[in-house]
Design a protein around this motif. Structure first.
Motif, PDB file in Angstrom:
ATOM      1  N   ASP A 124       0.891  -1.163   0.000  1.00  0.00           N
ATOM      2  CA  ASP A 124       0.000   0.000   0.000  1.00  0.00           C
ATOM      3  C   ASP A 124       0.926   1.208   0.000  1.00  0.00           C
ATOM      4  OD1 ASP A 124      -3.090   0.888   1.531  1.00  0.00           O
ATOM      5  OD2 ASP A 124      -1.476   2.286   1.034  1.00  0.00           O
ATOM      6  N   LEU A 125       0.869   2.026  -1.063  1.00  0.00           N
ATOM      7  CA  LEU A 125       1.849   3.106  -1.246  1.00  0.00           C
ATOM      8  C   LEU A 125       1.898   4.058  -0.058  1.00  0.00           C
ATOM      9  CD1 LEU A 125       1.600   4.062  -5.050  1.00  0.00           C
ATOM     10  CD2 LEU A 125       2.756   2.169  -3.948  1.00  0.00           C
ATOM     11  N   GLY A 126       0.762   4.192   0.674  1.00  0.00           N
ATOM     12  CA  GLY A 126       0.694   5.158   1.775  1.00  0.00           C
ATOM     13  C   GLY A 126       1.203   4.641   3.104  1.00  0.00           C
ATOM     14  N   HIS A 127       1.679   3.422   3.127  1.00  0.00           N
ATOM     15  CA  HIS A 127       2.044   2.784   4.399  1.00  0.00           C
ATOM     16  C   HIS A 127       3.533   2.871   4.713  1.00  0.00           C
ATOM     17  CE1 HIS A 127      -1.836   0.180   4.739  1.00  0.00           C
ATOM     18  NE2 HIS A 127      -2.081   1.472   4.651  1.00  0.00           N
ATOM     19  N   HIS A 128       4.210   3.870   4.182  1.00  0.00           N
ATOM     20  CA  HIS A 128       5.660   4.022   4.382  1.00  0.00           C
ATOM     21  C   HIS A 128       5.958   5.407   4.933  1.00  0.00           C
ATOM     22  CE1 HIS A 128       4.832   1.138   1.113  1.00  0.00           C
ATOM     23  NE2 HIS A 128       5.817   0.442   1.669  1.00  0.00           N
ATOM     24  N   ALA A 129       7.120   5.551   5.520  1.00  0.00           N
ATOM     25  CA  ALA A 129       7.542   6.870   5.991  1.00  0.00           C
ATOM     26  C   ALA A 129       7.708   7.772   4.770  1.00  0.00           C
ATOM     27  CB  ALA A 129       8.869   6.748   6.745  1.00  0.00           C
ATOM     28  N   PRO A 130       7.540   9.076   4.924  1.00  0.00           N
ATOM     29  CA  PRO A 130       7.753   9.987   3.785  1.00  0.00           C
ATOM     30  C   PRO A 130       9.123   9.737   3.137  1.00  0.00           C
ATOM     31  CG  PRO A 130       6.860  11.194   5.647  1.00  0.00           C
ATOM     32  CD  PRO A 130       7.179   9.804   6.152  1.00  0.00           C
ATOM     33  N   ASN A 131       9.161   9.809   1.782  1.00  0.00           N
ATOM     34  CA  ASN A 131      10.423   9.710   1.034  1.00  0.00           C
ATOM     35  C   ASN A 131      11.057   8.327   1.038  1.00  0.00           C
ATOM     36  OD1 ASN A 131      10.123  12.512   0.661  1.00  0.00           O
ATOM     37  ND2 ASN A 131      11.141  12.884   2.627  1.00  0.00           N
ATOM     38  N   VAL A 132      10.348   7.322   1.535  1.00  0.00           N
ATOM     39  CA  VAL A 132      10.898   5.970   1.398  1.00  0.00           C
ATOM     40  C   VAL A 132      10.915   5.600  -0.088  1.00  0.00           C
ATOM     41  CG1 VAL A 132      10.268   3.525   1.714  1.00  0.00           C
ATOM     42  CG2 VAL A 132      10.355   5.062   3.677  1.00  0.00           C
ATOM     43  N   SER A 142       0.165  10.085  -1.019  1.00  0.00           N
ATOM     44  CA  SER A 142       0.210  10.721   0.304  1.00  0.00           C
ATOM     45  C   SER A 142       1.335  11.732   0.359  1.00  0.00           C
ATOM     46  CB  SER A 142       0.418   9.658   1.384  1.00  0.00           C
ATOM     47  OG  SER A 142       1.524   8.850   1.035  1.00  0.00           O
ATOM     48  N   LYS A 143       1.211  12.681   1.274  1.00  0.00           N
ATOM     49  CA  LYS A 143       2.257  13.705   1.456  1.00  0.00           C
ATOM     50  C   LYS A 143       2.887  13.549   2.831  1.00  0.00           C
ATOM     51  CE  LYS A 143       3.075  18.577   0.527  1.00  0.00           C
ATOM     52  NZ  LYS A 143       4.201  18.163  -0.356  1.00  0.00           N
TER      53      LYS A 143
END
Ligand code: LRH
Ligand code: MN
Length: 432
Positions: free
Chosen positions: A257-265, A288-289
């Protein structure tokens, strides 16, 4: 099952396309000439794009919300039947979303075979089923407040296992072959749970679910860094997910799920790694931002989506055992008409896919092997800069969809008609 009358009149779509066809043909021919100069046959690309589809989430058909509030719109769907109707609109105009990913018990009905036929009559099928052990249901014996598959309480774990097995049985009636397992299990305080033992309990429970998988079925583990747990999540990242999937067995894969990572991963590298070890099982596309914002795919970082598809094209060219990712959207539409958002998101996903197809793979590989950094980067960038919209419009038009989906949808006055026919949704908060 024959498709009954679809929600949008085919005359309206034909009239809409007729007015726009000349400019699409002109743009398509111009792009065709441009691509042929680099040895690319635009019709070959078009035919490949026409085969690509992505599933829509049943829960995305209604307005989503945050913990603060949810603002329903008149005419939004109130049950799975109305959600299927709206998903049929998205597929009719996009011609790219013929499957719906359901969520249980949100989409619970008495007769799943009838639901399967109902969907088929709308030109729809079912993709992966999603279990839900992150909310308590009325009359539920054991609360998931301290975890589900990883709970310290054996009866709670057994209840969560039972629910996942029930989702598989429902999915079999719907014609699905994948179970997506996301758990909110985790902690908010250091020391609240032993990080090792909680994973071991999760693996034991997941093994019981795995054992219940019918022959061709897969179990897709969905990792998530945080929320609802804000200190640790049991399956927090691709590392925990791939280790769990490897220990469970070949039918267990990892869902990104693209939104399930820390920013900029670097998510595209995670995709490459999961593929390398034959564990790339599927996607929940969104954008996500900051956190798990569940925003429209490609709306914040379309270049990242392109880079993910660049890895998927490489994966297609170098497949591993069982390479067949489940492509699904997972979004929460808090400020737009969900139908418009999912049509625009399908377009953004197919755009990323088409641009990735246009990458000069030989040129890229030669530049990489020669350590010609700029030429390698330019091989990706020149494809990314290509306006592929004439190809997508042509594909939709030829498949019976709308050249300009949102314009055709608004002309149909579908939402206005539904706001007359459907009962209003109450105020509330949260995702559904
Ligand atoms: C968790 C998640 C999961 C679904 C839920 C609706 O954040 O991405 O895929 O079950 O959203
Ligand atoms: Mn998801």
């Amino acid at each position: 099952m024959t498709i009954s009358t679809l929600p949008i009149s085919t005359e309206l779509i034909a009239e809409h396309n007729a007015a726009l066809m000349a400019s699409v043909d002109e743009d398509y021919d111009a792009l065709g000439r441009k691509l042929s100069r680099t040895g690319v046959d635009i019709d070959v690309v078009k035919n490949k794009v026409a085969e690509f589809t992505v599933a829509v989430p049943s829960w995305g058909a209604g307005r989503g919300g945050t913990r603060f509030a949810k603002f329903p719109i008149p005419g939004e769907p109130t049950n799975i039947h109305e959600k299927l109707e709206d998903c049929a609109v998205i597929n009719q105009l996009s011609q790219a979303t013929p499957r719906v990913s359901p969520h249980f018990p949100w989409d619970k009905v008495d007769d799943y075979s009838a639901l399967r036929e109902e969907a088929a009559s709308l030109g729809l099928g079912f993709d992966a089923v999603n279990s839900n052990t992150f909310q308590d249901q009325l009359g539920q014996a054991h609360s998931y407040s301290t975890g589900s598959l990883s709970s310290t309480d054996a009866a709670t774990r057994a209840q969560a296992v039972e629910h996942n097995i029930e989702c598989i049985e429902i999915g079999q009636k719907l014609g699905s072959t994948d179970l997506t397992v996301w758990v909110g299990d985790g902690t908010n305080f250091p020391g609240q749970q032993d990080l090792g033992r909680s994973l071991d309990r999760y693996l034991d429970s997941a093994a019981e679910v795995y054992a219940a998988l019918p022959g061709t079925w897969r179990m897709l583990l969905e990792h998530k860094m945080f929320e609802p747990a804000f200190y640790s999540s049991v399956i927090s990242d691709w590392g925990s997910s791939i280790l769990a999937a490897q220990s469970l067995g070949d039918k267990c894969k990892c869902l990104v799920d693209l939104g399930h990572h820390a920013p900029n991963v670097n998510i595209e590298q995670i995709v490459a790694r999961l593929h390398r070890f034959g564990k790339l099982g599927g996607f929940h596309f969104n954008d996500s931002k900051y956190g798990d914002d569940d925003l429209d795919s490609g709306s914040i970082n379309p270049h990242q989506l392109f880079l993910v598809f660049n890895e998927l094209i490489e994966a297609e060219l170098h497949p591993r055992e069982g390479f067949n990712p489940a492509y699904m959207i997972d979004q929460s539409h808090n400020v737009t008409d969900p139908i418009e958002s999912m049509m625009a998101s399908a377009d953004a996903i197919l755009t990323a896919y088409t641009k990735a197809i246009l990458v000069d793979r030989q040129g890229l590989t030669a530049a990489q092997e020669a350590n010609d950094t700029m030429l390698a980067f330019q091989a990706l960038r020149s494809a990314y800069k290509t306006d592929t919209s004439p190809i997508l419009a042509k594909v939709r038009q030829e498949k019976g969809g709308a050249i300009d989906m949102i314009q055709a949808y608004r002309t149909s006055k579908y939402r206005e008609r539904k706001s007359q026919a459907r009962k209003p949704v109450g105020l509330g908060s949260g995702i559904v």
